[in-house]
Design a protein around this motif. Structure first.
Motif, PDB file in Angstrom:
ATOM      1  N   LEU A  65       0.832  -1.199   0.000  1.00 41.26           N
ATOM      2  CA  LEU A  65       0.000   0.000   0.000  1.00 41.26           C
ATOM      3  C   LEU A  65       0.867   1.250   0.000  1.00 41.26           C
ATOM      4  CD1 LEU A  65      -3.033   0.609   0.035  1.00 41.26           C
ATOM      5  CD2 LEU A  65      -2.900   0.713   2.537  1.00 41.26           C
ATOM      6  N   LEU A  66       1.971   1.195   0.702  1.00 38.19           N
ATOM      7  CA  LEU A  66       2.908   2.324   0.708  1.00 38.19           C
ATOM      8  C   LEU A  66       3.430   2.610  -0.690  1.00 38.19           C
ATOM      9  CD1 LEU A  66       4.870   4.384   1.948  1.00 38.19           C
ATOM     10  CD2 LEU A  66       6.380   2.456   2.514  1.00 38.19           C
ATOM     11  N   ARG A  67       3.868   1.565  -1.387  1.00 37.53           N
ATOM     12  CA  ARG A  67       4.374   1.768  -2.750  1.00 37.53           C
ATOM     13  C   ARG A  67       3.278   2.304  -3.665  1.00 37.53           C
ATOM     14  NH1 ARG A  67       7.041  -3.120  -1.583  1.00 37.53           N
ATOM     15  NH2 ARG A  67       5.440  -4.326  -2.682  1.00 37.53           N
ATOM     16  N   LEU A  68       2.056   1.792  -3.486  1.00 36.97           N
ATOM     17  CA  LEU A  68       0.935   2.259  -4.305  1.00 36.97           C
ATOM     18  C   LEU A  68       0.660   3.735  -4.039  1.00 36.97           C
ATOM     19  CD1 LEU A  68      -1.225   1.164  -6.312  1.00 36.97           C
ATOM     20  CD2 LEU A  68      -2.734   0.896  -4.324  1.00 36.97           C
ATOM     21  N   TYR A  69       0.690   4.134  -2.778  1.00 32.87           N
ATOM     22  CA  TYR A  69       0.461   5.526  -2.414  1.00 32.87           C
ATOM     23  C   TYR A  69       1.518   6.421  -3.036  1.00 32.87           C
ATOM     24  CZ  TYR A  69      -0.048   9.747   0.386  1.00 32.87           C
ATOM     25  OH  TYR A  69      -0.207  11.062   0.789  1.00 32.87           O
ATOM     26  N   LEU A  70       2.770   6.017  -2.926  1.00 38.02           N
ATOM     27  CA  LEU A  70       3.853   6.826  -3.481  1.00 38.02           C
ATOM     28  C   LEU A  70       3.715   6.970  -4.990  1.00 38.02           C
ATOM     29  CD1 LEU A  70       6.823   5.379  -1.401  1.00 38.02           C
ATOM     30  CD2 LEU A  70       5.870   7.683  -1.215  1.00 38.02           C
ATOM     31  N   ARG A  71       3.325   5.874  -5.633  1.00 32.69           N
ATOM     32  CA  ARG A  71       3.235   5.877  -7.097  1.00 32.69           C
ATOM     33  C   ARG A  71       2.108   6.785  -7.585  1.00 32.69           C
ATOM     34  NH1 ARG A  71       2.247   0.662  -7.823  1.00 32.69           N
ATOM     35  NH2 ARG A  71       4.422   0.203  -7.379  1.00 32.69           N
ATOM     36  N   HIS A  72       0.981   6.793  -6.863  1.00 34.47           N
ATOM     37  CA  HIS A  72      -0.196   7.488  -7.367  1.00 34.47           C
ATOM     38  C   HIS A  72      -0.423   8.877  -6.763  1.00 34.47           C
ATOM     39  CE1 HIS A  72      -1.730   4.160  -9.768  1.00 34.47           C
ATOM     40  NE2 HIS A  72      -1.410   3.346  -8.776  1.00 34.47           N
ATOM     41  N   GLU A  73       0.223   9.169  -5.644  1.00 36.03           N
ATOM     42  CA  GLU A  73      -0.062  10.430  -4.968  1.00 36.03           C
ATOM     43  C   GLU A  73       0.983  11.513  -5.202  1.00 36.03           C
ATOM     44  OE1 GLU A  73      -2.865  11.183  -3.224  1.00 36.03           O
ATOM     45  OE2 GLU A  73      -3.568   9.247  -3.967  1.00 36.03           O
ATOM     46  N   VAL A  74       2.145  11.152  -5.723  1.00 37.48           N
ATOM     47  CA  VAL A  74       3.220  12.134  -5.847  1.00 37.48           C
ATOM     48  C   VAL A  74       2.808  13.311  -6.709  1.00 37.48           C
ATOM     49  CG1 VAL A  74       5.541  12.545  -6.744  1.00 37.48           C
ATOM     50  CG2 VAL A  74       5.081  10.507  -5.393  1.00 37.48           C
TER      51      VAL A  74
ATOM     52  N   GLU B  86      12.309   8.953  -5.135  1.00 34.70           N
ATOM     53  CA  GLU B  86      11.704   9.649  -6.279  1.00 34.70           C
ATOM     54  C   GLU B  86      10.625  10.628  -5.812  1.00 34.70           C
ATOM     55  OE1 GLU B  86      10.266   6.691  -8.927  1.00 34.70           O
ATOM     56  OE2 GLU B  86      12.266   5.842  -9.327  1.00 34.70           O
ATOM     57  N   ALA B  87       9.826  10.213  -4.846  1.00 32.93           N
ATOM     58  CA  ALA B  87       8.765  11.089  -4.336  1.00 32.93           C
ATOM     59  C   ALA B  87       9.357  12.306  -3.632  1.00 32.93           C
ATOM     60  CB  ALA B  87       7.865  10.304  -3.383  1.00 32.93           C
TER      61      ALA B  87
ATOM     62  N   GLY C  73      13.362  -2.463   1.515  1.00 37.08           N
ATOM     63  CA  GLY C  73      13.859  -3.023   0.271  1.00 37.08           C
ATOM     64  C   GLY C  73      14.101  -1.971  -0.791  1.00 37.08           C
ATOM     65  N   ARG C  74      14.815  -2.375  -1.838  1.00 33.25           N
ATOM     66  CA  ARG C  74      15.266  -1.419  -2.854  1.00 33.25           C
ATOM     67  C   ARG C  74      14.118  -0.770  -3.623  1.00 33.25           C
ATOM     68  NH1 ARG C  74      19.697  -4.685  -6.198  1.00 33.25           N
ATOM     69  NH2 ARG C  74      18.130  -6.316  -5.880  1.00 33.25           N
ATOM     70  N   GLU C  75      13.085  -1.535  -3.956  1.00 31.73           N
ATOM     71  CA  GLU C  75      11.990  -0.980  -4.747  1.00 31.73           C
ATOM     72  C   GLU C  75      11.288   0.156  -3.996  1.00 31.73           C
ATOM     73  OE1 GLU C  75       7.785  -2.343  -6.897  1.00 31.73           O
ATOM     74  OE2 GLU C  75       9.071  -3.843  -5.942  1.00 31.73           O
ATOM     75  N   THR C  76      10.980  -0.101  -2.731  1.00 32.67           N
ATOM     76  CA  THR C  76      10.304   0.923  -1.939  1.00 32.67           C
ATOM     77  C   THR C  76      11.234   2.099  -1.661  1.00 32.67           C
ATOM     78  OG1 THR C  76       8.910  -0.760  -0.903  1.00 32.67           O
ATOM     79  CG2 THR C  76       9.046   1.367   0.201  1.00 32.67           C
ATOM     80  N   MET C  77      12.500   1.827  -1.384  1.00 34.14           N
ATOM     81  CA  MET C  77      13.457   2.910  -1.159  1.00 34.14           C
ATOM     82  C   MET C  77      13.558   3.815  -2.377  1.00 34.14           C
ATOM     83  SD  MET C  77      16.597   1.031   0.867  1.00 34.14           S
ATOM     84  CE  MET C  77      17.661   2.467   0.640  1.00 34.14           C
ATOM     85  N   ALA C  78      13.564   3.221  -3.566  1.00 32.52           N
ATOM     86  CA  ALA C  78      13.640   4.009  -4.797  1.00 32.52           C
ATOM     87  C   ALA C  78      12.387   4.863  -4.963  1.00 32.52           C
ATOM     88  CB  ALA C  78      13.825   3.091  -5.995  1.00 32.52           C
TER      89      ALA C  78
END
Length: 224
Positions: free
Chosen positions: A64-73, A102-103, A93-98
């Protein structure tokens, strides 16, 4: 931001839907703070102790965190909100850190509202890390122990450069800090609301702000 699981359980819904409803409350809170002219908002989204939850729930939360970052930025950037993350982000992990990096970069120049999200955060660990940093500087000969004061400690916390909180709101009827901003909250005012986080809205924020305005903040000076 407490009460996601209880909110879902009260409605006989899957736990993940409670966390999703919590994200909607985040959107409302950010907008309400921006509309109220509040310059700084810190949300305690995931504590260092939350890693002890079930693997399924941690997976739901991080997804959910990754989804929020992807759609809310883009929305944050458009609305003048600057996003920062404090805590041990490397544990995600690397994906979430990236996605976090980016955000933060995409919103770095915004000034309307400074939104800080505490992820894998624990205040005791934060203070211990600041202490280790000071000890390393002393050992290296770059810092005189006599120069260590409150400002020196504050400068080595993850909130360096941020103002201390004026008001801390805790939802769901809980009345404790739970390892949140222990150093920074020395003179914060506390408001405890008996509302589960997914139900939190602008009216609840206004209720807390109204209570805050009634307080006489003396910062240890006394009643006078």
């Amino acid at each position: 931001m407490d009460g996601n699981r209880r909110w879902a359980r009260n409605r006989a819904l899957p736990r993940a839907l409670g966390h999703k409803a919590g994200v909607e409350a985040v959107r409302r809170a950010v907008q309400a703070c921006a509309d109220a002219g509040i310059g700084w908002l810190t949300l305690f989204a995931f504590s260092s102790e939350n890693w002890q939850r079930s693997a399924d729930e941690v997976r739901d939360l991080t997804g959910l965190l990754r989804l929020y970052l992807r759609h809310e930025v883009s929305t944050l950037a458009k609305n003048g909100v600057r996003l920062r993350v404090i805590g041990e982000r490397e544990r995600f992990g690397r994906e979430t850190m990236a996605a976090i990096a980016e955000a933060e970069a995409a919103t770095a120049h915004n000034t309307r509202l400074n939104l800080t999200v505490a992820l894998s955060y624990g205040a005791r660990a934060e203070i211990a890390a600041a202490t280790r940093a000071l000890a390393a500087e002393v050992a290296a000969g770059t810092l005189d122990p006599a120069a260590i004061d409150e400002a020196a400690i504050s400068a080595r916390l993850s909130t360096s450069g941020m103002p201390d909180p004026d008001l801390i709101i805790r939802t769901s009827g809980e009345q404790r800090l739970s390892n949140f901003l222990l150093w920074q909250a020395a003179y914060a005012e506390f408001v405890f609301l008996d509302v589960l986080w997914p139900d939190f809205d602008a009216a609840h924020l206004d209720q807390a702000l109204t209570e805050y305005r009634r307080r006489a903040r003396r910062f240890g000076v006394g009643a006078g």
